[in-house]
Design a protein around this motif. Sequence first.
Motif, PDB file in Angstrom:
ATOM      1  N   PHE A 145       0.851  -1.201   0.000  1.00 41.16           N
ATOM      2  CA  PHE A 145       0.000   0.000   0.000  1.00 41.16           C
ATOM      3  C   PHE A 145       0.883   1.246   0.000  1.00 41.16           C
ATOM      4  O   PHE A 145       0.649   2.191  -0.761  1.00 41.16           O
ATOM      5  CB  PHE A 145      -0.924   0.005   1.220  1.00 41.16           C
ATOM      6  N   ALA A 146       1.905   1.237   0.841  1.00 42.64           N
ATOM      7  CA  ALA A 146       2.779   2.410   0.964  1.00 42.64           C
ATOM      8  C   ALA A 146       3.508   2.701  -0.344  1.00 42.64           C
ATOM      9  O   ALA A 146       3.651   3.861  -0.742  1.00 42.64           O
ATOM     10  CB  ALA A 146       3.779   2.200   2.095  1.00 42.64           C
ATOM     11  N   ALA A 147       3.959   1.664  -1.025  1.00 41.26           N
ATOM     12  CA  ALA A 147       4.684   1.875  -2.280  1.00 41.26           C
ATOM     13  C   ALA A 147       3.793   2.602  -3.282  1.00 41.26           C
ATOM     14  O   ALA A 147       4.262   3.452  -4.049  1.00 41.26           O
ATOM     15  CB  ALA A 147       5.142   0.536  -2.852  1.00 41.26           C
ATOM     16  N   GLN A 148       2.490   2.296  -3.260  1.00 42.12           N
ATOM     17  CA  GLN A 148       1.586   2.901  -4.229  1.00 42.12           C
ATOM     18  C   GLN A 148       1.091   4.286  -3.790  1.00 42.12           C
ATOM     19  O   GLN A 148       0.941   5.178  -4.622  1.00 42.12           O
ATOM     20  CB  GLN A 148       0.391   1.947  -4.431  1.00 42.12           C
ATOM     21  N   PHE A 149       0.843   4.463  -2.473  1.00 40.08           N
ATOM     22  CA  PHE A 149       0.113   5.658  -2.048  1.00 40.08           C
ATOM     23  C   PHE A 149       0.802   6.505  -0.981  1.00 40.08           C
ATOM     24  O   PHE A 149       0.394   7.642  -0.747  1.00 40.08           O
ATOM     25  CB  PHE A 149      -1.274   5.261  -1.531  1.00 40.08           C
ATOM     26  N   ASP A 150       1.770   5.971  -0.280  1.00 38.36           N
ATOM     27  CA  ASP A 150       2.371   6.728   0.822  1.00 38.36           C
ATOM     28  C   ASP A 150       3.820   6.283   1.012  1.00 38.36           C
ATOM     29  O   ASP A 150       4.187   5.715   2.041  1.00 38.36           O
ATOM     30  CB  ASP A 150       1.551   6.488   2.102  1.00 38.36           C
ATOM     31  N   PRO A 151       4.644   6.551  -0.040  1.00 38.49           N
ATOM     32  CA  PRO A 151       6.002   5.988  -0.056  1.00 38.49           C
ATOM     33  C   PRO A 151       6.963   6.733   0.864  1.00 38.49           C
ATOM     34  O   PRO A 151       7.798   7.506   0.412  1.00 38.49           O
ATOM     35  CB  PRO A 151       6.408   6.118  -1.534  1.00 38.49           C
ATOM     36  N   GLN A 152       6.849   6.487   2.154  1.00 36.04           N
ATOM     37  CA  GLN A 152       7.747   7.083   3.136  1.00 36.04           C
ATOM     38  C   GLN A 152       8.451   5.941   3.882  1.00 36.04           C
ATOM     39  O   GLN A 152       7.857   4.872   4.088  1.00 36.04           O
ATOM     40  CB  GLN A 152       6.956   7.969   4.103  1.00 36.04           C
ATOM     41  N   PRO A 153       9.699   6.187   4.311  1.00 35.42           N
ATOM     42  CA  PRO A 153      10.523   5.089   4.859  1.00 35.42           C
ATOM     43  C   PRO A 153       9.858   4.320   6.003  1.00 35.42           C
ATOM     44  O   PRO A 153       9.985   3.092   6.075  1.00 35.42           O
ATOM     45  CB  PRO A 153      11.789   5.812   5.344  1.00 35.42           C
ATOM     46  N   PHE A 154       9.112   5.027   6.886  1.00 33.64           N
ATOM     47  CA  PHE A 154       8.532   4.320   8.045  1.00 33.64           C
ATOM     48  C   PHE A 154       7.343   3.427   7.670  1.00 33.64           C
ATOM     49  O   PHE A 154       6.840   2.665   8.489  1.00 33.64           O
ATOM     50  CB  PHE A 154       8.144   5.300   9.162  1.00 33.64           C
ATOM     51  N   LYS A 201      -0.390  10.369  -1.897  1.00 35.44           N
ATOM     52  CA  LYS A 201       0.745  10.148  -2.808  1.00 35.44           C
ATOM     53  C   LYS A 201       1.229  11.471  -3.393  1.00 35.44           C
ATOM     54  O   LYS A 201       2.430  11.741  -3.460  1.00 35.44           O
ATOM     55  CB  LYS A 201       0.329   9.210  -3.953  1.00 35.44           C
ATOM     56  N   LEU A 202       0.277  12.306  -3.796  1.00 32.84           N
ATOM     57  CA  LEU A 202       0.643  13.600  -4.393  1.00 32.84           C
ATOM     58  C   LEU A 202       1.264  14.536  -3.350  1.00 32.84           C
ATOM     59  O   LEU A 202       2.207  15.281  -3.655  1.00 32.84           O
ATOM     60  CB  LEU A 202      -0.591  14.242  -5.036  1.00 32.84           C
ATOM     61  N   MET A 203       0.765  14.492  -2.123  1.00 35.34           N
ATOM     62  CA  MET A 203       1.301  15.359  -1.073  1.00 35.34           C
ATOM     63  C   MET A 203       2.730  14.956  -0.705  1.00 35.34           C
ATOM     64  O   MET A 203       3.591  15.815  -0.479  1.00 35.34           O
ATOM     65  CB  MET A 203       0.393  15.322   0.164  1.00 35.34           C
ATOM     66  N   VAL A 204       2.968  13.642  -0.624  1.00 31.81           N
ATOM     67  CA  VAL A 204       4.281  13.143  -0.220  1.00 31.81           C
ATOM     68  C   VAL A 204       5.361  13.571  -1.214  1.00 31.81           C
ATOM     69  O   VAL A 204       6.517  13.787  -0.840  1.00 31.81           O
ATOM     70  CB  VAL A 204       4.238  11.604  -0.056  1.00 31.81           C
ATOM     71  N   SER A 205       4.981  13.705  -2.485  1.00 32.04           N
ATOM     72  CA  SER A 205       5.961  14.076  -3.509  1.00 32.04           C
ATOM     73  C   SER A 205       5.837  15.551  -3.909  1.00 32.04           C
ATOM     74  O   SER A 205       6.381  15.970  -4.925  1.00 32.04           O
ATOM     75  CB  SER A 205       5.787  13.178  -4.738  1.00 32.04           C
ATOM     76  N   ALA A 243      10.815  17.464   7.325  1.00 25.58           N
ATOM     77  CA  ALA A 243      11.913  16.720   7.948  1.00 25.58           C
ATOM     78  C   ALA A 243      11.343  15.551   8.745  1.00 25.58           C
ATOM     79  O   ALA A 243      10.431  15.726   9.549  1.00 25.58           O
ATOM     80  CB  ALA A 243      12.708  17.640   8.872  1.00 25.58           C
ATOM     81  N   GLY A 244      11.845  14.359   8.516  1.00 30.17           N
ATOM     82  CA  GLY A 244      11.369  13.187   9.244  1.00 30.17           C
ATOM     83  C   GLY A 244      10.138  12.563   8.635  1.00 30.17           C
ATOM     84  O   GLY A 244       9.694  11.511   9.074  1.00 30.17           O
ATOM     85  N   GLY A 245       9.554  13.234   7.610  1.00 29.54           N
ATOM     86  CA  GLY A 245       8.405  12.637   6.928  1.00 29.54           C
ATOM     87  C   GLY A 245       7.106  13.331   7.259  1.00 29.54           C
ATOM     88  O   GLY A 245       7.024  14.138   8.181  1.00 29.54           O
ATOM     89  N   MET A 246       6.077  13.015   6.462  1.00 33.28           N
ATOM     90  CA  MET A 246       4.762  13.630   6.607  1.00 33.28           C
ATOM     91  C   MET A 246       3.890  12.702   7.458  1.00 33.28           C
ATOM     92  O   MET A 246       3.506  11.618   7.011  1.00 33.28           O
ATOM     93  CB  MET A 246       4.159  13.808   5.206  1.00 33.28           C
ATOM     94  N   VAL A 247       3.632  13.139   8.688  1.00 26.36           N
ATOM     95  CA  VAL A 247       2.918  12.290   9.640  1.00 26.36           C
ATOM     96  C   VAL A 247       1.674  13.017  10.125  1.00 26.36           C
ATOM     97  O   VAL A 247       1.770  14.092  10.720  1.00 26.36           O
ATOM     98  CB  VAL A 247       3.819  11.936  10.844  1.00 26.36           C
ATOM     99  N   GLY A 248       0.516  12.440   9.862  1.00 25.82           N
ATOM    100  CA  GLY A 248      -0.743  13.042  10.273  1.00 25.82           C
ATOM    101  C   GLY A 248      -1.305  12.361  11.508  1.00 25.82           C
ATOM    102  O   GLY A 248      -1.168  11.156  11.678  1.00 25.82           O
TER     103      GLY A 248
END
Lengths: 148, 148
Positions: free
Chosen positions: A31-40, B68-72, B78-83
């Motif tokens: 899911f993350a690879a497609q929609f939320d590609p963040q390391p965590f 997906k669009l927001m992440v890119s 810094a540290g990622g987008m965490v909601g």
Amino acid sequence: MTAPLYFDDLRVGDRFSSGEHALDEAQIKAFAAQFDPQPFHLDSEAAKDSIFGGLAASGWHTAAVTMKLMVSSGLQIAGGMVGAGGELQWPRPTRPSDVLHVEMEVLGLRPSSSRPDRGMATLRSETKNQHGEVLQVLTSKMVLPRRT
Amino acid sequence: MTAPLYFDDLRVGDRFSSGEHALDEAQIKAFAAQFDPQPFHLDSEAAKDSIFGGLAASGWHTAAVTMKLMVSSGLQIAGGMVGAGGELQWPRPTRPSDVLHVEMEVLGLRPSSSRPDRGMATLRSETKNQHGEVLQVLTSKMVLPRRT
């Protein structure tokens, strides 16, 4: 109650529950690879040093699995389950070992003033894991048809 | 502004925009089959007689593509987008021919009282199609690290 349910069949306080969905690392990473590609969400090692302290599902993955569980739950709405929006909270991360289920409660019911064939239900949906920990709270507005 | 951004780098009123994502029937049906298996998301013929009047994406699919669009996007935190959660509205259905993009604005900024190394940003994200029609409005609470 027998499905399918109309606006007029629901009462404030009615409760419904879903079946279960077991997550795992592969689903979380896909899911993350497609929609939320963040390391965590993608990399168990990188996730250790993140705010989550370990691999966690995207909140949108938790939300999507919640929808899957709601659609196949005891709350079978005539014409389908259609939301106009809602409020989301993710009080704690969803982990690869979590088995999710959803508990729903009807919080409010309001007939449409402009459309006599419809009504709006406010539904609270708690997504919990196998330990009873709440991973997501969704308060949603659902559009339902009325019995004519 | 240069990425990555910390809480202290943001100002109320800052705006960011994303790239584009083109939807199609196959993506809409694949997401629906996994997470929202209802006829109006799965079957173009059945959808004609539904409340949507034609095939529409699951709202959770619109939300996932938005992430997906927001992440890119230009908003690289810094540290990622965490909601921590947020409020969602879907004013109109997302259609197979829609090309989505997201426009973001910082609505509020609040340092954490318990964690001096963090702050909370309130972000409004409008997901629009190629005609400028708003498909989703998300007002989210984001956790950001502070510069130390």
